[in-house]
Design a protein around this motif. Structure first.
Motif, PDB file in Angstrom:
ATOM      1  N   UNK A 142       0.836  -1.217   0.000  1.00  0.00           N
ATOM      2  CA  UNK A 142       0.000   0.000   0.000  1.00  0.00           C
ATOM      3  C   UNK A 142       0.866   1.261   0.000  1.00  0.00           C
ATOM      4  N   UNK A 143       1.944   1.237   0.780  1.00  0.00           N
ATOM      5  CA  UNK A 143       2.869   2.385   0.770  1.00  0.00           C
ATOM      6  C   UNK A 143       3.375   2.629  -0.646  1.00  0.00           C
ATOM      7  N   UNK A 144       3.756   1.537  -1.318  1.00  0.00           N
ATOM      8  CA  UNK A 144       4.363   1.679  -2.651  1.00  0.00           C
ATOM      9  C   UNK A 144       3.373   2.214  -3.672  1.00  0.00           C
ATOM     10  N   UNK A 145       2.063   2.027  -3.435  1.00  0.00           N
ATOM     11  CA  UNK A 145       1.087   2.553  -4.399  1.00  0.00           C
ATOM     12  C   UNK A 145       0.435   3.841  -3.882  1.00  0.00           C
ATOM     13  N   UNK A 146       1.073   4.443  -2.875  1.00  0.00           N
ATOM     14  CA  UNK A 146       0.657   5.771  -2.436  1.00  0.00           C
ATOM     15  C   UNK A 146      -0.509   5.802  -1.475  1.00  0.00           C
ATOM     16  N   UNK A 147      -0.863   4.622  -0.913  1.00  0.00           N
ATOM     17  CA  UNK A 147      -1.956   4.574   0.060  1.00  0.00           C
ATOM     18  C   UNK A 147      -1.293   4.572   1.434  1.00  0.00           C
TER      19      UNK A 147
END
Ligand code: C2G
Length: 130
Positions: free
Chosen positions: A41-46
């Motif tokens: 999720x961090x990597x997709x901006x969430x």
């Protein structure tokens, strides 16, 4: 047997998630649910997910719609999951319409109408008194 797969964060599990999982399960005979890791999720901006992975998995499990729960850890995993598990249909909410058309090469892609008026983002904002 028709195998269906869907993915999500499922933070602050709510009615929109339940509606989606119910219809995804009804679309076939066996439902696989992929729950995202914090790092994915961090990597997709969430960035503001409230509940940890185990809690989110537990909520999906308790809903009773998933025949199998897997963990989604990286971009590109969907193709591998679909191929390895011989999935017939990928199902996701209509907020993603068009975004997963590339999976048509591997299975049927279905966008189900998103439930209006509820979202994890709204619930997080409400928690924070915004
Ligand atoms: N959803 C819905 N109605 C809402 C809110 C969410 O139908 N009011 C659906 C979303 O469309 C998605 C699922 O519930 O199919 C999970 O939503 P999220 O937890 O927000 O996860 P999302 O970021 O959409 O995951 O690999 C991850 C997925 O690609 C997307």
């Amino acid at each position: 047997m028709r195998k269906v797969i869907t993915y999500g964060t499922f933070d602050l599990f709510h009615e929109g998630h339940i509606n989606l999982l119910k219809r995804a399960r009804e679309y076939g005979d066996y439902l696989i649910v992929g729950v995202t890791t914090e790092s994915y999720d961090d990597s997709r901006g969430k960035l503001n997910v409230q509940e940890n992975l185990m809690k989110r998995i537990e909520n999906v499990r308790k809903s009773g719609f998933a025949d199998e729960i897997i963990i989604e850890e990286y971009e590109g995993q969907k193709i591998e999951d679909i191929q390895n598990r011989q999935v017939d249909a990928f199902v996701i909410g209509s907020d993603w319409t068009g975004k997963f058309d590339y999976l048509n090469e591997y299975c049927e892609v279905v966008y189900l109408e998103r439930t209006k008026g509820i979202s994890s983002t709204d619930l997080r904002a409400r928690q924070n008194g915004i």
